[in-house]
Design an enzyme around this catalytic site. Sequence first.
Site, PDB file in Angstrom:
ATOM      1  N   ASP A 163      14.933  22.584  -0.711  1.00  0.00           N
ATOM      2  CA  ASP A 163      14.084  21.693   0.089  1.00  0.00           C
ATOM      3  C   ASP A 163      13.591  22.462   1.303  1.00  0.00           C
ATOM      4  OD1 ASP A 163      14.203  18.247   0.040  1.00  0.00           O
ATOM      5  OD2 ASP A 163      13.183  19.268   1.689  1.00  0.00           O
ATOM      6  N   SER A 201       4.283   9.717 -11.729  1.00  0.00           N
ATOM      7  CA  SER A 201       4.037   8.428 -11.086  1.00  0.00           C
ATOM      8  C   SER A 201       3.183   7.557 -11.982  1.00  0.00           C
ATOM      9  CB  SER A 201       3.308   8.669  -9.767  1.00  0.00           C
ATOM     10  OG  SER A 201       2.801   7.462  -9.256  1.00  0.00           O
ATOM     11  N   TYR A 231      -3.941  12.613  -5.187  1.00  0.00           N
ATOM     12  CA  TYR A 231      -2.490  12.555  -5.387  1.00  0.00           C
ATOM     13  C   TYR A 231      -2.183  12.268  -6.859  1.00  0.00           C
ATOM     14  CZ  TYR A 231       2.189  10.736  -5.651  1.00  0.00           C
ATOM     15  OH  TYR A 231       3.474  10.523  -6.044  1.00  0.00           O
ATOM     16  N   LYS A 279      -0.395  14.740  -9.950  1.00  0.00           N
ATOM     17  CA  LYS A 279       0.710  14.386 -10.850  1.00  0.00           C
ATOM     18  C   LYS A 279       0.270  14.538 -12.304  1.00  0.00           C
ATOM     19  CE  LYS A 279       3.915  13.417  -7.893  1.00  0.00           C
ATOM     20  NZ  LYS A 279       5.109  14.273  -7.829  1.00  0.00           N
ATOM     21  N   ASN A 283       7.329   1.256  -8.524  1.00  0.00           N
ATOM     22  CA  ASN A 283       7.439   1.214  -7.053  1.00  0.00           C
ATOM     23  C   ASN A 283       8.897   1.313  -6.596  1.00  0.00           C
ATOM     24  OD1 ASN A 283       4.735  -0.005  -7.707  1.00  0.00           O
ATOM     25  ND2 ASN A 283       4.608  -0.162  -5.503  1.00  0.00           N
ATOM     26  N   ASN A 310       4.048   1.973   2.700  1.00  0.00           N
ATOM     27  CA  ASN A 310       4.458   1.097   1.600  1.00  0.00           C
ATOM     28  C   ASN A 310       5.033  -0.218   2.112  1.00  0.00           C
ATOM     29  OD1 ASN A 310       5.245   4.171   0.330  1.00  0.00           O
ATOM     30  ND2 ASN A 310       3.821   2.856  -0.758  1.00  0.00           N
ATOM     31  N   ARG A 323      -6.698  -3.917   0.669  1.00  0.00           N
ATOM     32  CA  ARG A 323      -6.663  -2.480   0.968  1.00  0.00           C
ATOM     33  C   ARG A 323      -7.467  -1.764  -0.119  1.00  0.00           C
ATOM     34  NH1 ARG A 323      -0.807   0.365   1.257  1.00  0.00           N
ATOM     35  NH2 ARG A 323      -0.823  -0.272  -0.935  1.00  0.00           N
TER      36      ARG A 323
HETATM   37  C1  WQD Z   1       2.639  -2.761  -2.719  1.00  0.00           C
HETATM   38  C2  WQD Z   1       1.882  -4.072  -2.554  1.00  0.00           C
HETATM   39  C3  WQD Z   1      -0.186  -3.840  -1.356  1.00  0.00           C
HETATM   40  C4  WQD Z   1       1.685  -2.692   2.470  1.00  0.00           C
HETATM   41  C5  WQD Z   1       1.915   3.205  -3.696  1.00  0.00           C
HETATM   42  C6  WQD Z   1       1.071   4.325  -4.220  1.00  0.00           C
HETATM   43  C7  WQD Z   1       1.559   4.744  -5.555  1.00  0.00           C
HETATM   44  C8  WQD Z   1       3.064   5.044  -5.542  1.00  0.00           C
HETATM   45  C9  WQD Z   1       3.867   4.052  -4.772  1.00  0.00           C
HETATM   46  C10 WQD Z   1       3.637   7.369  -5.565  1.00  0.00           C
HETATM   47  C11 WQD Z   1       0.377  -3.947  -2.784  1.00  0.00           C
HETATM   48  C12 WQD Z   1       0.787  -4.691  -0.576  1.00  0.00           C
HETATM   49  C13 WQD Z   1       1.456  -3.054   1.156  1.00  0.00           C
HETATM   50  C14 WQD Z   1       1.395  -3.629   3.509  1.00  0.00           C
HETATM   51  C15 WQD Z   1       0.699  -5.228   1.829  1.00  0.00           C
HETATM   52  N1  WQD Z   1       3.343   6.298  -4.952  1.00  0.00           N
HETATM   53  N2  WQD Z   1       0.965  -4.307   0.842  1.00  0.00           N
HETATM   54  N3  WQD Z   1       0.915  -4.860   3.131  1.00  0.00           N
HETATM   55  O1  WQD Z   1       0.195   0.666  -3.451  1.00  0.00           O
HETATM   56  O2  WQD Z   1       1.666  -0.259  -5.305  1.00  0.00           O
HETATM   57  O3  WQD Z   1       1.884   2.103  -4.596  1.00  0.00           O
HETATM   58  O4  WQD Z   1       3.246   3.686  -3.560  1.00  0.00           O
HETATM   59  O5  WQD Z   1       3.535   7.721  -6.676  1.00  0.00           O
HETATM   60  O6  WQD Z   1       0.824   5.843  -5.968  1.00  0.00           O
HETATM   61  O7  WQD Z   1      -0.268   3.865  -4.312  1.00  0.00           O
HETATM   62  O8  WQD Z   1       2.731   0.358  -3.110  1.00  0.00           O
HETATM   63  O9  WQD Z   1       4.176  -0.505  -1.323  1.00  0.00           O
HETATM   64  O10 WQD Z   1       1.902   0.452  -0.712  1.00  0.00           O
HETATM   65  O11 WQD Z   1       2.041  -1.751  -1.916  1.00  0.00           O
HETATM   66  O12 WQD Z   1       0.244  -6.370   1.561  1.00  0.00           O
HETATM   67  O13 WQD Z   1       1.577  -3.349   4.691  1.00  0.00           O
HETATM   68  O14 WQD Z   1       2.028  -4.509  -1.199  1.00  0.00           O
HETATM   69  O15 WQD Z   1      -1.499  -4.325  -1.244  1.00  0.00           O
HETATM   70  O16 WQD Z   1      -0.047  -5.146  -3.381  1.00  0.00           O
HETATM   71  P1  WQD Z   1       1.494   0.655  -4.131  1.00  0.00           P
HETATM   72  P2  WQD Z   1       2.746  -0.304  -1.677  1.00  0.00           P
END
Ligand code: WQD
Length: 332
Positions: free
Chosen positions: A31, A124, A148, A152, A178, A198, A291
Amino acid sequence: MRVLVTGGAGYIGSHTAVVLLQAGHEVVILDNFANAERDVPERIAAVAGRAAGLEEADVTDAAALARVFARFRPEGVIHFAGLKAVGEAAEVPLEYYRVNVAGSLTLMQAMAAAGCMRLVFSSSATVYGEPDAIPIPETHPLRPTNPYGWSKRMVEQIVEDWGRALPGLGAVTLRYFNPVGAHPSALIGEAPRGTPNNLMPFVAQVAAGLRPRVSVFGDDYDTPDGTGLRDYIHVMDLAEAHLAALDLAAAGPGVQALNVGTGRGCSVLEMIRAFETASGRAIAFGITARRPGDVAVSLADPALMRQRTGWAARRDLAAMCADAWRWQSRQS
Ligand code: WQD
């Protein structure tokens, strides 16, 4: 087995290192601590009851990799090291391709030179892009929507081509949905730097009083409550999936891509409610605009992973929230 874990001080890597050590494997973590705290290896040792070796180096550093392969002679590699912020990837795509794609290539070249033919790669569900069908099987078309996701997908392609050229290669690329939660000891977990991207870490910080409210990104999706539906998976289930995938890679040659999810969906509002229950705190939220780039629903079809390895997720949403809350509560 002697297992090299690149990115082993990171979020998913650290939990996987614990599971590997507890299963009796010899582990060396490589790492560069670009997105991990220095004390994570000690914490891994405290949780697992024994330590992993540590090599502080960058996965793009061929000389460092050659040294690790010569000294430790790994029989298998689990490759997590990489950059993972979707938004940042669009701003600095070359850096993402350098670290994620060229770093993976450098690692595979070191493996080839050392005759190491067992690989588990951290991919992913983002390789699927906008889903045509729910739940998403591994046969779904692959069309990432950002650099990104492409990084992958490109590595998956490289591994597939390597497997065609090297019939002895046993490789599994895991497509995570997730990942959330933390080890129940609260000694390791996800430590996002700055504002979390996230949902779960953001909700945890609101519950802890570090941020005023959660912005719910849209409530007009075609889902039961209008908010985005995702397949959240406990990071310990995901760590155990790597152990199963390593066994599969060692069991025989071939390259396979497998989904790692639960197959169950959870909306943003359900997540907020479950976290309120787990934490005993009220969590303020407000509905904001969607978003850009978000899809309504993302759910795994986890059947193939179960069929090939026997692994299935065991921990529910309540456990994900309880463990994330315990971890958050221990942060200063
Ligand atoms: C989850 C849900 C948002 C934040 C991302 C990457 C993906 C993967 C994992 C790596 C969605 C909603 C989120 C907030 C919200 N990464 N949300 N308010 O977008 O599914 O995946 O992380 O490989 O590539 O895109 O995860 O946790 O960001 O969002 O309402 O403040 O929560 O719109 O519906 P996501 P997330």
